[in-house]
Design an enzyme around this catalytic site. Structure first.
Site, short mmCIF file in Angstrom:
data_model
loop_
_atom_site.label_atom_id
_atom_site.label_comp_id
_atom_site.label_asym_id
_atom_site.label_seq_id
_atom_site.Cartn_x
_atom_site.Cartn_y
_atom_site.Cartn_z
N ARG A 9 0.96 -1.10 0.06
CA ARG A 9 0.00 -0.16 0.05
C ARG A 9 0.82 1.26 -0.13
O ARG A 9 0.52 2.10 -0.52
CB ARG A 9 -0.98 -0.22 1.38
CG ARG A 9 -2.10 -0.84 1.10
CD ARG A 9 -3.06 -0.77 2.31
NE ARG A 9 -2.55 -1.45 3.61
CZ ARG A 9 -3.25 -2.77 4.00
NH1 ARG A 9 -4.11 -3.29 3.25
NH2 ARG A 9 -2.87 -3.21 5.11
N PHE A 13 -11.60 -4.94 -5.88
CA PHE A 13 -11.71 -5.87 -4.65
C PHE A 13 -11.31 -5.19 -3.36
O PHE A 13 -10.33 -5.43 -2.77
CB PHE A 13 -11.00 -7.01 -4.79
CG PHE A 13 -11.08 -7.87 -6.07
CD1 PHE A 13 -12.24 -8.65 -6.16
CD2 PHE A 13 -10.16 -7.56 -7.09
CE1 PHE A 13 -12.30 -9.47 -7.20
CE2 PHE A 13 -10.48 -8.39 -8.37
CZ PHE A 13 -11.67 -9.10 -8.48
N ASP A 48 -16.21 -2.89 -5.15
CA ASP A 48 -16.27 -4.23 -4.33
C ASP A 48 -17.54 -4.70 -4.60
O ASP A 48 -18.49 -3.93 -4.74
CB ASP A 48 -16.20 -4.18 -2.85
CG ASP A 48 -15.54 -5.40 -2.10
OD1 ASP A 48 -14.30 -5.63 -1.93
OD2 ASP A 48 -16.33 -6.37 -2.03
N SER A 49 -17.77 -6.15 -4.68
CA SER A 49 -18.95 -6.45 -4.77
C SER A 49 -19.99 -6.59 -3.26
O SER A 49 -21.27 -6.98 -3.29
CB SER A 49 -19.06 -8.12 -5.33
OG SER A 49 -18.37 -8.81 -4.05
N ASP A 92 -6.36 -6.74 -6.52
CA ASP A 92 -5.97 -7.59 -5.11
C ASP A 92 -7.11 -8.36 -4.86
O ASP A 92 -8.07 -8.16 -3.69
CB ASP A 92 -5.72 -6.50 -4.10
CG ASP A 92 -5.02 -7.25 -2.76
OD1 ASP A 92 -4.70 -8.40 -3.12
OD2 ASP A 92 -5.42 -6.80 -1.71
N CYS A 136 -2.96 -14.04 -3.66
CA CYS A 136 -2.96 -14.38 -2.28
C CYS A 136 -3.22 -15.83 -2.29
O CYS A 136 -3.32 -16.45 -0.88
CB CYS A 136 -3.70 -13.69 -1.31
SG CYS A 136 -5.72 -13.80 -1.44
#
Length: 399
Positions: free
Chosen positions: A218, A234, A256-257, A303, A343
Site C-alpha cells: 500500500r 476488490f 467491491d461486490s 487484489d 494471495c
C-alpha cells in the site's frame, strides 16, 4: 504417555530438513496407551521406524497429519509458550513495529513462519486477536493468551479469539468467538498504518479485522499515485484507496461486490480526508466492472481474494486471474501502472508471473515489470517451509 507416531522407513527426510508438516501417507502406525484412535489436536511424538524421537507436534485428521511444534523432546508447557511468543515479539521489535507511533497494527505470530503452525495473532492497538487454524492450537488458546499477557503486560487490555470460522469444519468443536481475557470498550478501534487511519472491527471484519499483509505494498501505491486516476478493485475497507489519495491521486474509485465493504472504504476515506475526498465507490463485481472501463484509469490495483485455495481448482483459478489481468492491461491508459496480486498459496511465484505474461500477450501491450512484491516481514517465511510465501505481486508499467 504422549502418543507416538511411527513413520514408514525413508519418510523422515523432510523432517531432517526441518519441514514442519508430516503427511498421513508417511505414517506406519500409531502407539497410544489405548488402542482407540487418538483425538484430533493431541500432542504427539513423531518417531523413526526404529523408535528414535525426531519431532513433537499437534495431531490432526487430514492429509497433513502432524504440525510440528519442536524438533527437541521438550515439554510444551506455559514456559514454552512464553518463550515462543517472546521470540515472535522480538522479531517485531526488530522491525520497529512494537513501539512505532505511526503504525499501531501488525502481525505478532504468523503460523509456520514463527514456528507455531496453525496460529495467527494480530495486534490492533491495545487488543490482540487470536485465530486458530488447528484443533491443537485451539485447545492451547488459554496458554497462548497467558503468553501474550506475559509479553505485553498492561499494553494489552483485551485478547479476542476469532477461531470459529478457521477451525477444521469436521472437528465439531462448537467454537464461539469471544474474549479470552479482558474486554475492549468497543469491537472497533481506529488504528494507524504508516500514519494512515483505519477503522478495524475484529468481531465483524474479514480475517482478524484488516488485511495487514499489504502494508508495504500500500505504501508503494502511495509513491506512484500522484496526479493519477486510480481504480482499486476488490477494495474491501479501502486500504489501497486511502494510500492512493494520501499520495496525491487526482481521483480514486473503490469497487467491491460487498456493499458493506464499500461503505467501510468510504468511512476510511472520510476518516482521513473529510467529506470532500476525491473518491467515489461502486458496488459491483470487479471482474464484470473491468469489462468496460475504457482508458479512464492510469493506476489500477487488482487484489482479488484467493481464486485457488486448493491445487484441485488451480487450472480454473489461473484462467480467472488471466482474464482479470488481461482486461486491466488492455484498458489501462498508456504509461499506466498496474499493481496485481495473488494471495493463493497454491499459485507459485513462477506460475503467477507466467499468467501475467499470458495476460499481457492477450492484451497486446508492451509491459515492463517494475517491482516484484511479497508479504511484509511481520508475515515471515520459515526457510524450511517455502509454502509460507503465499502473497505474490507485480508492479507493471504498461506502454
Amino acid at each position: 504417555m504422549i502418543p507416538r507416531i511411527i513413520l514408514k522407513r525413508g519418510k523422515e527426510e523432510s523432517l531432517h530438513r526441518r519441514h514442519p508438516w508430516i503427511f498421513s501417507g508417511a505414517i506406519a502406525y500409531i502407539e497410544a496407551e489405548e488402542e482407540q484412535q487418538i483425538a484430533e489436536g493431541a500432542l504427539v511424538d513423531v518417531c523413526l521406524c526404529n523408535g528414535d524421537f525426531i519431532a513433537r507436534g499437534h495431531y490432526q485428521i487430514g492429509s497433513i497429519a502432524v504440525r510440528v511444534l519442536t524438533f527437541e523432546p521438550e515439554e510444551i508447557d506455559q514456559m514454552w509458550w512464553n518463550r515462543r511468543l517472546a521470540i515472535a515479539y522480538d522479531v517485531r521489535h526488530t522491525l520497529n513495529l512494537t513501539e512505532n507511533p505511526a503504525t499501531t497494527c501488525y502481525r505478532l505470530v504468523h503460523g509456520e513462519g514463527d514456528g507455531l503452525p496453525g496460529l495467527i495473532i494480530d495486534i490492533y492497538g491495545t487488543t490482540a486477536v487470536v485465530q486458530c487454524h488447528s484443533v491443537g492450537m485451539y485447545h492451547a488458546r488459554q496458554e497462548i493468551a497467558e503468553a501474550i499477557r506475559n509479553v505485553y503486560g498492561d499494553r494489552i487490555v483485551a485478547i479476542y479469539d476469532k477461531s470459529s470460522q478457521t477451525l477444521p469444519f469436521k472437528a465439531n468443536l462448537g467454537a464461539v468467538d469471544g474474549y479470552l481475557w479482558g474486554h475492549a470498550n468497543s469491537p472497533e478501534q481506529v488504528v494507524l498504518e504508516n500514519g494512515e487511519q483505519f477503522r478495524v472491527n475484529w468481531e465483524k471484519g474479514q480475517k482478524t479485522g484488516f488485511f495487514l499483509d499489504q502494508r508495504e505494498n500500500r505504501d508503494l501505491v502511495k509513491r506512484y499515485a500522484k496526479g493519477r486516476t486510480v481504480l482499486n478493485t476488490f477494495c474491501y475497507t479501502g486500504g489501497f484507496s486511502v494510500y492512493a489519495l494520501s499520495g496525491g491521486a487526482k481521483e480514486v474509485c473503490s469497487v467491491d461486490s460487498s456493499e458493506r465493504a464499500v461503505m467501510l472504504a468510504t468511512e476510511n476515506m472520510k476518516l482521513n480526508f473529510g467529506e470532500g475526498a476525491a473518491h467515489n465507490e461502486v458496488v459491483a463485481d470487479a471482474v464484470e466492472y473491468l469489462k468496460e472501463i475504457g482508458n479512464k484509469y492510469d493506476l489500477i490495483i487488482l487484489d482479488p481474494p484467493a481464486f485457488a485455495k486448493h491445487h484441485k481448482v488451480l487450472g480454473n483459478a489461473m484462467q480467472g486471474y488471466k482474464r482479470l489481468n488481461a482486461r486491466a492491461i488492455s484498458q489501462i491508459r498508456s504509461g499506466g501502472i498496474l499493481f496485481t496480486f495473488s494471495c493463493s498459496q497454491a499459485v507459485s511465484k513462477e506460475l503467477f508471473r507466467t499468467m501475467v505474461f499470458s495476460a499481457a500477450a492477450i492484451a497486446g501491450r508492451k509491459v515492463r515489470i517494475l517491482h516484484q512484491l511479497t508479504q511484509p516481514a511481520d508475515h515471515p517465511i520459515d526457510i524450511y517451509h517455502p509454502e509460507g510465501e503465499y502473497l505474490k505481486g507485480l508492479v507493471l508499467y504498461v506502454e
